[in-house]
Scaffold this motif. Structure first.
Motif, PDB file in Angstrom:
ATOM      1  N   ASN A 310       4.359  -0.394 -10.524  1.00 42.69           N
ATOM      2  CA  ASN A 310       5.507   0.214 -10.002  1.00 42.69           C
ATOM      3  C   ASN A 310       5.652   0.183  -8.725  1.00 42.69           C
ATOM      4  O   ASN A 310       5.406   1.160  -7.998  1.00 42.69           O
ATOM      5  CB  ASN A 310       5.322   1.854 -10.603  1.00 42.69           C
ATOM      6  CG  ASN A 310       6.823   2.400 -10.353  1.00 42.69           C
ATOM      7  OD1 ASN A 310       7.797   2.337  -9.941  1.00 42.69           O
ATOM      8  ND2 ASN A 310       6.777   3.800 -10.994  1.00 42.69           N
ATOM      9  N   TYR A 311       6.152  -0.718  -8.060  1.00 42.99           N
ATOM     10  CA  TYR A 311       6.066  -1.157  -6.575  1.00 42.99           C
ATOM     11  C   TYR A 311       7.132  -0.130  -6.168  1.00 42.99           C
ATOM     12  O   TYR A 311       7.041   0.431  -5.020  1.00 42.99           O
ATOM     13  CB  TYR A 311       6.230  -2.362  -6.288  1.00 42.99           C
ATOM     14  CG  TYR A 311       6.804  -2.817  -4.811  1.00 42.99           C
ATOM     15  CD1 TYR A 311       5.761  -2.672  -3.978  1.00 42.99           C
ATOM     16  CD2 TYR A 311       8.215  -2.857  -4.556  1.00 42.99           C
ATOM     17  CE1 TYR A 311       6.151  -2.980  -2.559  1.00 42.99           C
ATOM     18  CE2 TYR A 311       8.507  -2.986  -3.222  1.00 42.99           C
ATOM     19  CZ  TYR A 311       7.538  -3.137  -2.080  1.00 42.99           C
ATOM     20  OH  TYR A 311       7.801  -3.178  -0.885  1.00 42.99           O
ATOM     21  N   GLN A 312       8.173   0.132  -6.888  1.00 48.24           N
ATOM     22  CA  GLN A 312       9.368   0.911  -6.211  1.00 48.24           C
ATOM     23  C   GLN A 312       8.890   2.382  -6.005  1.00 48.24           C
ATOM     24  O   GLN A 312       9.157   3.113  -4.820  1.00 48.24           O
ATOM     25  CB  GLN A 312      10.487   1.095  -7.287  1.00 48.24           C
ATOM     26  CG  GLN A 312      11.144  -0.237  -7.302  1.00 48.24           C
ATOM     27  CD  GLN A 312      10.640  -0.942  -8.722  1.00 48.24           C
ATOM     28  OE1 GLN A 312       9.235  -0.967  -8.988  1.00 48.24           O
ATOM     29  NE2 GLN A 312      11.563  -1.394  -9.473  1.00 48.24           N
ATOM     30  N   MET A 313       7.774   2.852  -6.852  1.00 49.15           N
ATOM     31  CA  MET A 313       7.398   4.137  -6.537  1.00 49.15           C
ATOM     32  C   MET A 313       6.566   4.402  -5.376  1.00 49.15           C
ATOM     33  O   MET A 313       6.421   5.286  -4.534  1.00 49.15           O
ATOM     34  CB  MET A 313       6.811   4.945  -7.777  1.00 49.15           C
ATOM     35  CG  MET A 313       6.037   6.211  -7.697  1.00 49.15           C
ATOM     36  SD  MET A 313       7.107   7.646  -7.022  1.00 49.15           S
ATOM     37  CE  MET A 313       7.793   7.992  -8.562  1.00 49.15           C
ATOM     38  N   ARG A 314       5.655   3.492  -5.425  1.00 46.39           N
ATOM     39  CA  ARG A 314       4.573   3.268  -4.379  1.00 46.39           C
ATOM     40  C   ARG A 314       5.442   3.156  -3.057  1.00 46.39           C
ATOM     41  O   ARG A 314       4.864   4.135  -1.988  1.00 46.39           O
ATOM     42  CB  ARG A 314       3.674   2.119  -4.527  1.00 46.39           C
ATOM     43  CG  ARG A 314       2.679   2.336  -5.561  1.00 46.39           C
ATOM     44  CD  ARG A 314       1.640   1.281  -5.715  1.00 46.39           C
ATOM     45  NE  ARG A 314       2.170  -0.019  -5.916  1.00 46.39           N
ATOM     46  CZ  ARG A 314       2.199  -1.003  -5.225  1.00 46.39           C
ATOM     47  NH1 ARG A 314       1.513  -1.069  -3.970  1.00 46.39           N
ATOM     48  NH2 ARG A 314       2.578  -2.380  -5.467  1.00 46.39           N
ATOM     49  N   LYS A 347      -9.150  -5.781  -8.016  1.00 50.11           N
ATOM     50  CA  LYS A 347      -8.656  -4.778  -6.970  1.00 50.11           C
ATOM     51  C   LYS A 347      -7.074  -4.472  -7.150  1.00 50.11           C
ATOM     52  O   LYS A 347      -6.540  -5.851  -7.161  1.00 50.11           O
ATOM     53  CB  LYS A 347      -8.914  -5.348  -5.686  1.00 50.11           C
ATOM     54  CG  LYS A 347      -8.478  -4.504  -4.437  1.00 50.11           C
ATOM     55  CD  LYS A 347      -8.707  -5.012  -2.947  1.00 50.11           C
ATOM     56  CE  LYS A 347     -10.136  -4.637  -2.883  1.00 50.11           C
ATOM     57  NZ  LYS A 347     -10.312  -5.243  -1.343  1.00 50.11           N
ATOM     58  N   ARG A 348      -6.774  -3.382  -7.022  1.00 47.10           N
ATOM     59  CA  ARG A 348      -5.106  -3.050  -7.390  1.00 47.10           C
ATOM     60  C   ARG A 348      -4.552  -2.262  -6.336  1.00 47.10           C
ATOM     61  O   ARG A 348      -5.269  -1.466  -5.535  1.00 47.10           O
ATOM     62  CB  ARG A 348      -4.987  -2.273  -8.641  1.00 47.10           C
ATOM     63  CG  ARG A 348      -5.330  -2.938  -9.973  1.00 47.10           C
ATOM     64  CD  ARG A 348      -4.500  -4.120 -10.465  1.00 47.10           C
ATOM     65  NE  ARG A 348      -5.114  -4.808 -11.582  1.00 47.10           N
ATOM     66  CZ  ARG A 348      -4.484  -5.805 -12.232  1.00 47.10           C
ATOM     67  NH1 ARG A 348      -3.165  -6.270 -11.631  1.00 47.10           N
ATOM     68  NH2 ARG A 348      -4.927  -6.237 -13.322  1.00 47.10           N
ATOM     69  N   GLN A 349      -3.488  -2.727  -5.836  1.00 54.03           N
ATOM     70  CA  GLN A 349      -2.769  -2.218  -4.584  1.00 54.03           C
ATOM     71  C   GLN A 349      -2.008  -0.856  -5.006  1.00 54.03           C
ATOM     72  O   GLN A 349      -1.676  -0.674  -6.239  1.00 54.03           O
ATOM     73  CB  GLN A 349      -1.515  -3.099  -3.987  1.00 54.03           C
ATOM     74  CG  GLN A 349      -1.978  -4.656  -3.430  1.00 54.03           C
ATOM     75  CD  GLN A 349      -3.249  -4.408  -2.441  1.00 54.03           C
ATOM     76  OE1 GLN A 349      -2.740  -3.675  -1.424  1.00 54.03           O
ATOM     77  NE2 GLN A 349      -4.322  -4.859  -2.635  1.00 54.03           N
ATOM     78  N   MET A 350      -2.616   0.114  -3.901  1.00 52.07           N
ATOM     79  CA  MET A 350      -1.899   1.640  -4.382  1.00 52.07           C
ATOM     80  C   MET A 350      -0.901   1.910  -3.225  1.00 52.07           C
ATOM     81  O   MET A 350      -0.155   0.852  -2.581  1.00 52.07           O
ATOM     82  CB  MET A 350      -2.817   2.503  -4.482  1.00 52.07           C
ATOM     83  CG  MET A 350      -3.926   2.388  -5.542  1.00 52.07           C
ATOM     84  SD  MET A 350      -3.331   2.570  -7.151  1.00 52.07           S
ATOM     85  CE  MET A 350      -3.406   1.010  -7.854  1.00 52.07           C
ATOM     86  N   VAL A 351      -0.672   2.906  -3.028  1.00 53.63           N
ATOM     87  CA  VAL A 351       0.365   3.553  -2.138  1.00 53.63           C
ATOM     88  C   VAL A 351       0.146   3.058  -0.615  1.00 53.63           C
ATOM     89  O   VAL A 351       1.094   2.454   0.200  1.00 53.63           O
ATOM     90  CB  VAL A 351       0.466   4.944  -1.979  1.00 53.63           C
ATOM     91  CG1 VAL A 351       1.712   5.375  -1.030  1.00 53.63           C
ATOM     92  CG2 VAL A 351       0.952   5.378  -3.336  1.00 53.63           C
TER      93      VAL A 351
END
Length: 455
Positions: A310-314, A347-351
């Protein structure tokens, strides 16, 4: 204030307190009683099962985080409109903040509330030793009124008969019911305790099965008599109508983020907040009408793939925080606000509000009560403020360069006995706070949110 009540406790953890409590809540509710559940200690997951069983939000009581007056007022105000209260203890009856002190223990809360105690006894492989455990629990503190016992994890009818003979002969404590040992009556576990109820589709069926079996031999009349023995509580409710400026707060409430004290959200509302639920997995951004966000704890590591997707929310959340939006991230919320989460080599990208990278570990990195002192002002506290809370996590944060705003006097925090990473008007911390114990925190946060809304 008249309020019948009982505390369900045990000799130790994993005795089955939660399933027995949930079963009793369901039995009482089915008979028309309005039952208010409580949970002693810092816990988010057990209250989910209480709510599922009773249909009422569970409230937490903690005599280390809260002072005694707050324990009493929280219990009394939370019990208004109910017929009786059922209070599940934490760990064993006498486990608390110190091995030689009362604070934080189930026994301490029972004494503060003058509530009788029913022991949920793990009877696996026990007969005479069951009586010995009960005698020891009773002898430890003569101010704690142990009024009965519910036998749990009983093998069969023959085992139960032996237990009843031994307890009757040696301890003389009334046996109020029993529950057999069965995989069908177990709630699944994982690394922060029980699996959350919304991730366990069979949860309600497990509670129903436990209630049906417990009810067969339950001495419900005796339990109600015991509850009615509790003396009145000296409490006068305070009417505190809010007359100031209201402000809209987004609260992330979904699969990854579900650890919220019911009282925290109530405190925000009473202080003028309008709560808007935000879903980190399905919403595509923050609403323009939000003047602050609260991201509670939970399991972002379990949902890291979906959160990353959910890149839009981040992007929306980061942009708003960089623009000055007040934000609180507690534990899981802190992890989400970091740059990435690594679990099992992925590894996952966050905000990315904070430049640290979260790494998950096999063993807990912290499990403790926490005492904080604000070394600088932040969105939740002025410099010098003292706060109490708790921390429980399996993660650590690497490479974080943000300034930290709290000295950790008890506990661990993010690093070097400091907690509370700051970025503009956002704070991320491992410490979980209970707002009834620190009303200045929601007051300061909403003050910052109102200032943001007026820009």
């Amino acid at each position: 204030m008249e309020m019948p009540r009982i505390v369900l406790s045990a000799g130790g953890s994993d005795s089955g307190k939660t399933i027995v409590t949930a079963a009793l809540l369901r039995i009482l509710g089915a008979k028309g009683y309005r039952v208010q559940p409580f949970k002693i200690g810092p816990d988010y997951i057990d209250p989910m099962y209480h709510r599922l069983a009773s249909g009422r939000p569970c409230r937490n009581l903690d005599s280390w985080i809260m002072d005694e007056m707050t324990v009493v007022s929280s219990f009394a105000s939370g019990s208004i409109g109910s017929d009786l209260a059922v209070i599940e203890g934490v760990r064993g009856l006498y486990e608390g903040e110190s091995p030689v002190g009362d604070e934080g223990s189930t026994a301490h809360v029972a004494k503060i509330l003058k509530s009788p105690v029913v022991i949920v006894l793990n009877c696996h492989s026990l007969t005479r030793s069951a009586a010995a455990q009960l005698i020891g629990l009773r002898a430890m503190d003569n101010q704690v009124q142990i009024a009965g016992v519910i036998l749990n994890k009983v093998s069969d009818a023959r085992h139960e008969e032996k237990l009843r003979r031994a307890i009757s002969h040696y301890a003389g404590i009334p046996i109020l019911g029993s529950l057999s040992r069965s995989p069908r009556l177990e709630i699944k576990k994982r690394h922060l305790g029980l699996t959350t109820s919304h991730e366990f589709p069979e949860a309600l069926e497990v509670i129903k099965s436990a209630a049906e079996q417990l009810e067969e031999g339950l001495d419900l009349e005796r339990i109600l008599e015991i509850a009615k023995q509790a003396p009145p509580i000296d409490y006068m409710p305070e009417a505190r109508p809010f007359e100031g400026e209201r402000v809209r707060i987004g609260v992330f409430m979904d699969g990854p983020f579900s650890f919220y004290y019911h009282e925290n959200l109530s405190a925000l509302r009473e202080m003028g907040a309008e709560i808007a639920v935000v879903d980190s997995l399905s919403d595509r951004g923050l609403g323009d009408d939000l003047s602050g966000v609260l991201i509670g704890g939970g399991y972002p590591e379990i949902f890291s793939k979906e959160l990353e997707a959910n890149y839009q929310m981040r992007r929306s959340l980061k942009q708003r925080i960089m623009d000055g939006l007040p934000a609180i991230g507690e534990c899981g919320g802190l992890m989400y606000l970091c740059r990435s989460i690594e679990r099992n080599g992925e590894k996952r990208q966050m905000v990315g509000v904070f430049d640290g990278d979260v790494v998950m570990h096999e063993k807990p990195k912290a499990l403790s009560y926490v005492a904080l002192e604000a070394s600088r002002s932040s969105v939740i506290a002025d410099q010098g403020a003292a706060l109490r809370g708790h921390e429980f996590h399996y993660s650590s944060i690497e490479g974080l360069s943000s300034e930290l705003s709290f000295r950790v006097l008890r506990g661990k925090g993010i690093r070097d006995f400091m907690d509370g990473a700051v970025c503009h008007n956002a704070i991320g911390m491992y410490t979980h706070l209970h707002y009834l114990a620190c009303p200045g925190v929601p007051a300061k946060f909403l003050k910052e949110c109102r200032a943001y809304s007026r820009r």
